[in-house]
Design a protein around this motif. Sequence first.
Motif, PDB file in Angstrom:
ATOM      1  N   MET A   1       5.601  12.415 -12.713  1.00 31.26           N
ATOM      2  CA  MET A   1       6.201  11.426 -11.856  1.00 31.26           C
ATOM      3  C   MET A   1       6.239  11.876 -10.407  1.00 31.26           C
ATOM      4  N   SER A   2       6.103  13.177 -10.159  1.00 29.58           N
ATOM      5  CA  SER A   2       6.274  13.723  -8.812  1.00 29.58           C
ATOM      6  C   SER A   2       5.324  13.089  -7.801  1.00 29.58           C
ATOM      7  N   ASP A   3       4.146  12.660  -8.246  1.00 27.54           N
ATOM      8  CA  ASP A   3       3.176  12.084  -7.321  1.00 27.54           C
ATOM      9  C   ASP A   3       3.200  10.566  -7.355  1.00 27.54           C
ATOM     10  N   LYS A   4       4.225   9.979  -7.971  1.00 29.29           N
ATOM     11  CA  LYS A   4       4.318   8.529  -8.057  1.00 29.29           C
ATOM     12  C   LYS A   4       5.652   8.051  -7.494  1.00 29.29           C
ATOM     13  N   ILE A   5       5.622   6.827  -6.969  1.00 23.36           N
ATOM     14  CA  ILE A   5       6.812   6.306  -6.304  1.00 23.36           C
ATOM     15  C   ILE A   5       7.148   4.908  -6.839  1.00 23.36           C
ATOM     16  N   SER A   6       8.367   4.477  -6.603  1.00 27.30           N
ATOM     17  CA  SER A   6       8.816   3.169  -7.082  1.00 27.30           C
ATOM     18  C   SER A   6       8.113   2.047  -6.324  1.00 27.30           C
ATOM     19  N   THR A   7       8.219   0.848  -6.862  1.00 28.72           N
ATOM     20  CA  THR A   7       7.612  -0.307  -6.208  1.00 28.72           C
ATOM     21  C   THR A   7       8.222  -0.534  -4.831  1.00 28.72           C
TER      22      THR A   7
ATOM     23  N   GLU B   1       4.534  -1.022   4.589  1.00 27.10           N
ATOM     24  CA  GLU B   1       5.180  -1.932   5.532  1.00 27.10           C
ATOM     25  C   GLU B   1       5.156  -3.373   5.022  1.00 27.10           C
ATOM     26  N   LEU B   2       5.495  -3.505   3.749  1.00 25.39           N
ATOM     27  CA  LEU B   2       5.565  -4.807   3.112  1.00 25.39           C
ATOM     28  C   LEU B   2       6.988  -5.073   2.650  1.00 25.39           C
ATOM     29  N   ASP B   3       7.326  -6.343   2.530  1.00 28.63           N
ATOM     30  CA  ASP B   3       8.585  -6.710   1.902  1.00 28.63           C
ATOM     31  C   ASP B   3       8.444  -6.437   0.402  1.00 28.63           C
ATOM     32  N   ALA B   4       9.470  -5.863  -0.224  1.00 21.31           N
ATOM     33  CA  ALA B   4       9.391  -5.512  -1.640  1.00 21.31           C
ATOM     34  C   ALA B   4       9.075  -6.729  -2.503  1.00 21.31           C
ATOM     35  N   LYS B   5       9.664  -7.863  -2.180  1.00 19.37           N
ATOM     36  CA  LYS B   5       9.423  -9.085  -2.938  1.00 19.37           C
ATOM     37  C   LYS B   5       7.954  -9.474  -2.876  1.00 19.37           C
ATOM     38  N   GLN B   6       7.351  -9.297  -1.716  1.00 20.77           N
ATOM     39  CA  GLN B   6       5.933  -9.621  -1.551  1.00 20.77           C
ATOM     40  C   GLN B   6       5.060  -8.739  -2.425  1.00 20.77           C
ATOM     41  N   LEU B   7       5.402  -7.443  -2.485  1.00 17.74           N
ATOM     42  CA  LEU B   7       4.609  -6.520  -3.295  1.00 17.74           C
ATOM     43  C   LEU B   7       4.752  -6.843  -4.780  1.00 17.74           C
TER      44      LEU B   7
ATOM     45  N   ALA C   1       9.604   1.741  -2.869  1.00 21.29           N
ATOM     46  CA  ALA C   1       9.124   2.794  -1.963  1.00 21.29           C
ATOM     47  C   ALA C   1       7.674   2.548  -1.572  1.00 21.29           C
ATOM     48  N   LEU C   2       6.882   2.040  -2.527  1.00 21.38           N
ATOM     49  CA  LEU C   2       5.484   1.744  -2.243  1.00 21.38           C
ATOM     50  C   LEU C   2       5.381   0.627  -1.203  1.00 21.38           C
ATOM     51  N   ALA C   3       6.242  -0.390  -1.343  1.00 23.83           N
ATOM     52  CA  ALA C   3       6.245  -1.490  -0.372  1.00 23.83           C
ATOM     53  C   ALA C   3       6.600  -0.973   1.014  1.00 23.83           C
ATOM     54  N   LYS C   4       7.582  -0.103   1.075  1.00 26.19           N
ATOM     55  CA  LYS C   4       8.005   0.454   2.365  1.00 26.19           C
ATOM     56  C   LYS C   4       6.883   1.248   3.011  1.00 26.19           C
ATOM     57  N   SER C   5       6.158   2.032   2.202  1.00 27.84           N
ATOM     58  CA  SER C   5       5.070   2.847   2.745  1.00 27.84           C
ATOM     59  C   SER C   5       3.938   1.981   3.279  1.00 27.84           C
TER      60      SER C   5
ATOM     61  N   ILE D   1       9.525   1.129 -12.931  1.00 30.58           N
ATOM     62  CA  ILE D   1       8.095   1.431 -12.890  1.00 30.58           C
ATOM     63  C   ILE D   1       7.753   2.194 -11.624  1.00 30.58           C
ATOM     64  N   VAL D   2       6.898   3.206 -11.753  1.00 30.49           N
ATOM     65  CA  VAL D   2       6.414   3.949 -10.592  1.00 30.49           C
ATOM     66  C   VAL D   2       4.895   3.854 -10.539  1.00 30.49           C
ATOM     67  N   TRP D   3       4.360   4.073  -9.320  1.00 32.12           N
ATOM     68  CA  TRP D   3       2.932   3.889  -9.075  1.00 32.12           C
ATOM     69  C   TRP D   3       2.366   5.040  -8.242  1.00 32.12           C
ATOM     70  N   PRO D   4       1.062   5.263  -8.321  1.00 34.44           N
ATOM     71  CA  PRO D   4       0.439   6.226  -7.413  1.00 34.44           C
ATOM     72  C   PRO D   4       0.589   5.722  -5.968  1.00 34.44           C
ATOM     73  N   GLU D   5       0.779   6.626  -5.037  1.00 31.53           N
ATOM     74  CA  GLU D   5       0.931   6.218  -3.628  1.00 31.53           C
ATOM     75  C   GLU D   5      -0.313   5.513  -3.107  1.00 31.53           C
ATOM     76  N   ASN D   6      -1.468   5.864  -3.661  1.00 26.09           N
ATOM     77  CA  ASN D   6      -2.721   5.229  -3.212  1.00 26.09           C
ATOM     78  C   ASN D   6      -3.140   4.101  -4.151  1.00 26.09           C
ATOM     79  N   LEU D   7      -2.175   3.444  -4.778  1.00 23.18           N
ATOM     80  CA  LEU D   7      -2.455   2.395  -5.758  1.00 23.18           C
ATOM     81  C   LEU D   7      -3.410   1.335  -5.203  1.00 23.18           C
ATOM     82  N   LEU D   8      -4.450   1.045  -5.983  1.00 26.26           N
ATOM     83  CA  LEU D   8      -5.363  -0.042  -5.660  1.00 26.26           C
ATOM     84  C   LEU D   8      -4.887  -1.292  -6.386  1.00 26.26           C
TER      85      LEU D   8
END
Length: 288
Positions: free
Chosen positions: A1-7, A15-21, A9-13, A61-68
């Motif tokens: 999990m160390s290399d994965k982040i929450s939805t 610069e998206l609204d979490a709801k949009q992501l 956190a991913l939205a913030k990285s 749920i967590v995702w890779p920071e470089n999620l496609l």
Amino acid sequence: MSDKISTTALAKSRELDAKQLFTELKFAGYINRGDEGWILTEIGAKFGGEYVDHPKFGQFIVWPENLLIDSTATSGKTLSATQIGQRFSLHGKKINQLLQELGWITKTEDGWHVSESGLTVGGYQREDKESSNQFVVWHDSIVRNKRLRQSVVEFSGQDAEAHATDKSLSSFRQKFEAKHRSLDGHYVRSKGELVIDNWLYMNGIVHAYDRQLPIEQDVLSDFYLPTGKVYLQYWGTDAVTISDKEREAIKAVYEQHNFPLIEVFPEQIEQLDDVLPAKLKEFGIKAY
């Protein structure tokens, strides 16, 4: 999990609204909405999504920071059973029967209901406003689902082995040949399975042998009892001994996907009349 982040956190990285992501992930078929929150789909898992349990925030749920996020493979439109059937040249009723056999939907008096495993392959519960009847529509990725396509091939009478995508199953079948013929015509791999198959047949219980679990991963269950939507696993073989580690690994797959499982051990083979009726009753299956 160390290399994965929450939805979030991913939205913030990005610069998206979490709801949009969340909306983008659902559109792409990576997540689905259940009664108790967001559910990771098989597609989402393929792209690196996974569940984590947090002592304070619970499961998420967590995702890779470089999620496609691949949105090119979907039209964004849902498909009915009839529309799915048109893709496979089958009547919508047959598609619903196949989806039910896979355990992705269940039939009640008010219509079809999506199951927990059905949510993971893109099923959405809907209600007819006029009749209040329930039905299920599907993310359009369902027509590419390996298990549904396999079921269609098998139902249509085509050569399933020629369409198999995983050679390991073919190798397994070659290594452990099904050579024992049961009363109902099934060929099984061990004498223990033969006794179980005959017991089920003689007790009037519909069953499938060597059934692929309805998941992306290639895992075969010894028996599937569609009446109770339950799998039966025999932990024995004529050739090799199944180790505790192997058994626990297989059981973990059932638990991960919430598939109900009945277990039968070699020492119980001679006592099936005492062992199986009570186990089957838990799933609404009555033995003669």
